[in-house]
Write an enzyme that holds these catalytic residues in place. Structure first.
Site, short mmCIF file in Angstrom:
data_model
loop_
_atom_site.label_atom_id
_atom_site.label_comp_id
_atom_site.label_asym_id
_atom_site.label_seq_id
_atom_site.Cartn_x
_atom_site.Cartn_y
_atom_site.Cartn_z
N ARG A 289 1.04 -1.30 0.35
CA ARG A 289 -0.30 -0.02 0.01
C ARG A 289 0.99 1.21 -0.02
O ARG A 289 0.90 2.32 0.55
CB ARG A 289 -1.15 0.22 1.33
CG ARG A 289 -1.80 -0.84 1.56
CD ARG A 289 -3.56 -0.85 2.06
NE ARG A 289 -4.56 -1.81 1.54
CZ ARG A 289 -4.04 -2.78 2.43
NH1 ARG A 289 -3.34 -3.38 3.57
NH2 ARG A 289 -5.44 -3.99 2.28
N LYS A 311 3.84 11.74 -11.76
CA LYS A 311 3.20 10.86 -12.13
C LYS A 311 3.51 9.66 -12.78
O LYS A 311 5.07 9.64 -12.96
CB LYS A 311 2.72 11.96 -13.18
CG LYS A 311 1.44 13.12 -13.11
CD LYS A 311 1.65 14.25 -14.44
CE LYS A 311 0.80 13.15 -15.04
NZ LYS A 311 0.89 14.59 -16.06
N GLU A 353 10.87 17.44 -25.10
CA GLU A 353 10.85 18.29 -23.62
C GLU A 353 10.73 18.66 -23.57
O GLU A 353 10.38 20.81 -23.13
CB GLU A 353 10.12 16.87 -22.70
CG GLU A 353 9.45 15.35 -23.29
CD GLU A 353 8.00 15.87 -22.34
OE1 GLU A 353 7.71 16.90 -21.76
OE2 GLU A 353 7.60 15.04 -23.01
N LYS A 395 8.53 22.65 -14.14
CA LYS A 395 8.47 21.78 -13.57
C LYS A 395 8.43 21.36 -11.73
O LYS A 395 7.06 21.43 -11.31
CB LYS A 395 8.78 20.58 -14.01
CG LYS A 395 7.82 18.79 -13.91
CD LYS A 395 7.76 17.98 -14.38
CE LYS A 395 6.76 16.71 -14.89
NZ LYS A 395 7.10 15.45 -15.75
N GLU A 405 -2.78 17.70 -10.94
CA GLU A 405 -3.11 18.28 -11.78
C GLU A 405 -4.22 18.52 -12.81
O GLU A 405 -5.14 18.04 -12.97
CB GLU A 405 -3.14 16.96 -13.31
CG GLU A 405 -3.03 17.69 -14.47
CD GLU A 405 -2.44 16.81 -15.80
OE1 GLU A 405 -2.77 16.82 -17.11
OE2 GLU A 405 -1.36 15.99 -15.31
N ARG A 409 -0.75 22.52 -14.23
CA ARG A 409 0.13 21.00 -14.20
C ARG A 409 -0.09 20.46 -15.39
O ARG A 409 0.69 20.16 -16.49
CB ARG A 409 -0.54 20.02 -13.46
CG ARG A 409 1.27 19.30 -13.46
CD ARG A 409 1.10 17.98 -12.70
NE ARG A 409 2.50 17.20 -12.63
CZ ARG A 409 2.44 16.52 -11.39
NH1 ARG A 409 2.26 16.36 -10.59
NH2 ARG A 409 3.99 15.09 -12.70
N ASN A 413 1.50 19.19 -20.94
CA ASN A 413 1.05 18.52 -21.19
C ASN A 413 0.63 19.09 -22.78
O ASN A 413 0.14 18.32 -24.12
CB ASN A 413 -0.57 17.92 -21.34
CG ASN A 413 -0.39 17.00 -19.96
OD1 ASN A 413 0.39 15.89 -19.57
ND2 ASN A 413 -1.66 17.11 -19.18
N HIS A 416 1.02 17.03 -25.75
CA HIS A 416 1.04 15.50 -25.38
C HIS A 416 -0.68 14.70 -26.16
O HIS A 416 -0.92 13.50 -26.49
CB HIS A 416 0.66 15.15 -23.86
CG HIS A 416 2.33 15.09 -24.08
ND1 HIS A 416 2.75 16.67 -23.98
CD2 HIS A 416 2.63 14.63 -23.50
CE1 HIS A 416 4.41 16.26 -23.04
NE2 HIS A 416 4.15 15.44 -22.90
N HIS A 420 0.23 11.52 -28.09
CA HIS A 420 0.39 10.70 -27.84
C HIS A 420 -0.55 10.05 -28.33
O HIS A 420 -0.40 8.34 -28.21
CB HIS A 420 -0.64 10.78 -25.97
CG HIS A 420 0.20 11.34 -24.23
ND1 HIS A 420 -0.76 11.24 -24.05
CD2 HIS A 420 1.74 10.67 -25.10
CE1 HIS A 420 0.83 11.30 -22.51
NE2 HIS A 420 1.77 11.17 -23.67
N HIS A 433 8.76 8.65 -27.92
CA HIS A 433 7.70 9.19 -27.32
C HIS A 433 8.11 11.05 -27.12
O HIS A 433 6.74 11.30 -27.72
CB HIS A 433 8.44 9.66 -25.27
CG HIS A 433 6.70 10.50 -24.65
ND1 HIS A 433 5.81 10.31 -24.86
CD2 HIS A 433 7.36 11.64 -24.19
CE1 HIS A 433 5.18 11.13 -24.03
NE2 HIS A 433 6.43 11.64 -23.50
#
Length: 525
Positions: A289, A311, A353, A395, A405, A409, A413, A416, A420, A433
């Site tokens: 956990r 993330k 990036e 960042k 986010e 935040r 993206n 993206h 993506h 990527h």
């Protein structure tokens, strides 16, 4: 930022003595904030608090601190014990110099304080009990710093020498209270790994996660160094490639960790690129956990993107990163020397990036990349270190404001949504990527220009920069119906619309809700 040391910490931690020692080393007079306040108020701090109360004192303290920070000659500043409890001022202190929290055990602090008559917050209380309560109340504020230094049993001159060395290698802080962590960037920082693991975990077990592309270059020797330091290392080597960013790979981490008999004091350590970092972070978030993790990214893409911010995600057939968790690391070591083993195409892909970060940040950051494009292409260490630091600082600033986010935040993206979709349509293996993000940014500028939110000159400038960095920009060949259909699985959807990141001039990017069909139409020629 001025080469400046700002000393924080509880009463009795030695701030004034260490400031004087550092002042002698640097040949400059330190500033004692309480002395400045007393001069301004015409009375002692204790008298001010007694007569006007602590809230009025804190307001005056903030005003005086702001004035001191505006003075570039104030290179050594000893704060009051509670100065950093005001969050906006603490964040400004972090941005204005090297903020150091001095610490000592409670019994040592009590012994140093002695007579509490000059300590208004202790008067009328049992000194030990009240000081323990103050330390607890301020724990999160004290944790948000560039470094913590124990002063127990140490001479001020020795501490001053340590601080002098720290200023030349200040880490980037992601300030999140007790979950605060530091990102170290530069050549050779990998040699700090054993010490960072030791500070981050009291447990015996380290679950080291890497892949076949990194194993022989870096991971094996790091594992041996950890074993030599007394750690029990469960070594997990995964197949390299985005196509292996799946639940099967995470299951392998889970099983290796559980077979090793880990407990909740164990640490998961990612050594590799973004895929390794995401899967190790997701495994750490779910093992028992939740246990701690550390990141040692070895690709440019992971240094400037996935290793920082917490993330984690794994891919599903329906789309990229649709299953994941937020799991902030305990530390991040970005050693730019590890990039020398990367294929040049992989290093170039990471620069997408970096361009994204610069455009989100400022005109100054975009100019930095334009001036160093050739050096970045060639892998120059100084140029790469500067680019990585710029990206990580951006960042860290955004993540501090919006960890989960829900707002700003989302700006990270940029490129993206379409990127993506291109990546998913290619089965996560046709393009890297970063290459997909570059193409996505070209599409985003086309959409922005059609909406009147960006000039064609802005889009042309970014495209030119990406070409100079060796990134693909011919997006039209990928914009077929099958590719754009993957935008329907974008996790950034809200209220039936895509939260599309629309660029403008540098530093002026926005999040705009747009219908999926509208996006499909606007990104095409």
């Amino acid at each position: 930022m001025v080469d400046r040391v700002i000393l924080s910490g509880p009463m009795g931690s030695g701030k004034s003595r260490v400031a004087r020692a550092l002042g002698e080393l640097w040949g400059t007079a330190p500033v004692d904030l309480d002395e400045r306040i007393e001069k301004r108020a015409g009375m002692t701090v204790a008298q001010f608090v007694q007569q006007r109360g602590e809230p009025a004192f804190r307001a005056l303290e903030r005003e005086v601190a702001e004035g001191v920070l505006a003075d570039d000659n104030a290179r050594i500043i000893a704060l009051g014990g509670g100065t950093v409890t005001h969050t906006p001022l603490r964040r400004k202190l972090l941005a204005s110099g090297t903020l150091v929290t001095l610490r000592a055990p409670l019994d040592v602090l009590v012994a140093r304080i002695g007579n509490a008559q000059t300590r208004p917050l202790l008067q009328g209380h049992d000194v030990r009990e009240r000081l323990a309560a103050i330390l607890s109340e301020r724990a999160e504020a004290y944790a948000e710093c560039h470094a913590e230094v124990d002063t127990d049993g140490r001479e001020p001159n020795a501490i001053a020498q340590q601080l002098d060395a720290l200023v030349g290698d200040t880490p980037i802080v992601v300030p999140m209270g007790l979950r605060t962590y530091r990102v170290e960037v530069g050549p050779g920082v990998r040699h700090e790994l054993v010490e960072r693991v030791r500070r981050s975990s009291t447990g015996r077990h380290v679950v080291l996660v890497t892949d076949t592309g990194v194993k022989d270059h870096w991971a094996e020797r790091c594992a041996q160094e950890l074993r030599d330091a007394g750690k029990q290392v469960a070594f997990v080597c995964l197949p390299a490639g985005e196509e292996h960013k799946n639940i099967e790979s995470v299951g392998k981490i889970w099983d290796s960790a559980l077979d090793a008999g880990i407990d909740r004091d164990a640490l998961v350590l990612a050594i590799g690129g973004g895929v390794v970092g995401d899967m190790a972070g997701f495994a750490a978030a779910t093992l028992l956990r939740g246990i701690d993790c550390g990141q040692m990214p070895t690709t440019l893409l992971s240094m400037v993107d996935s290793a920082v911010g917490g993330k984690t995600g794994i891919d599903r057939v329906q789309g990229k990163n649709l299953v994941g968790a937020f799991q902030q690391p305990r530390f991040v070591l970005c050693d730019v020397e590890t990039l020398r083993t990367l294929p040049i195409a992989e290093r170039r892909a990471g620069l997408a990036e970096v361009v994204k970060s610069a455009w989100l940040d400022s005109e100054e950051s975009v100019q930095l990349l334009e001036e160093s494009a050739e050096g970045l292409q060639a892998g120059d260490l100084l140029a790469t270190t500067a680019a990585v630091r710029m990206s990580v600082q951006l960042k860290a600033r955004i993540v501090t404001e919006d960890e989960k986010e829900t707002g700003a935040r989302g700006l990270l993206n940029l490129g993206h949504t379409v990127g993506h979709a291109i990546e998913a349509a290619g089965g996560y293996g046709a393009l890297r990527h970063g290459e997909c993000v570059a193409l996505g940014m070209v599409a985003a500028f086309r959409l922005a220009a059609k909406l009147g939110r960006a000039s064609e000159a802005d889009g042309a400038r970014m495209t030119k920069l990406m070409k100079r960095l060796g990134l693909p920009t011919e997006v039209d060949r990928y914009l077929d119906d099958r590719t754009l259909a993957f935008m329907g699985a974008d996790k950034k959807r809200k209220g039936g619309k895509l939260r599309f990141i629309v660029p403008g001039a540098p530093g002026a990017t926005e999040i705009v809700p747009l219908a999926e069909d509208e996006v499909k139409q606007l990104v095409r020629p």
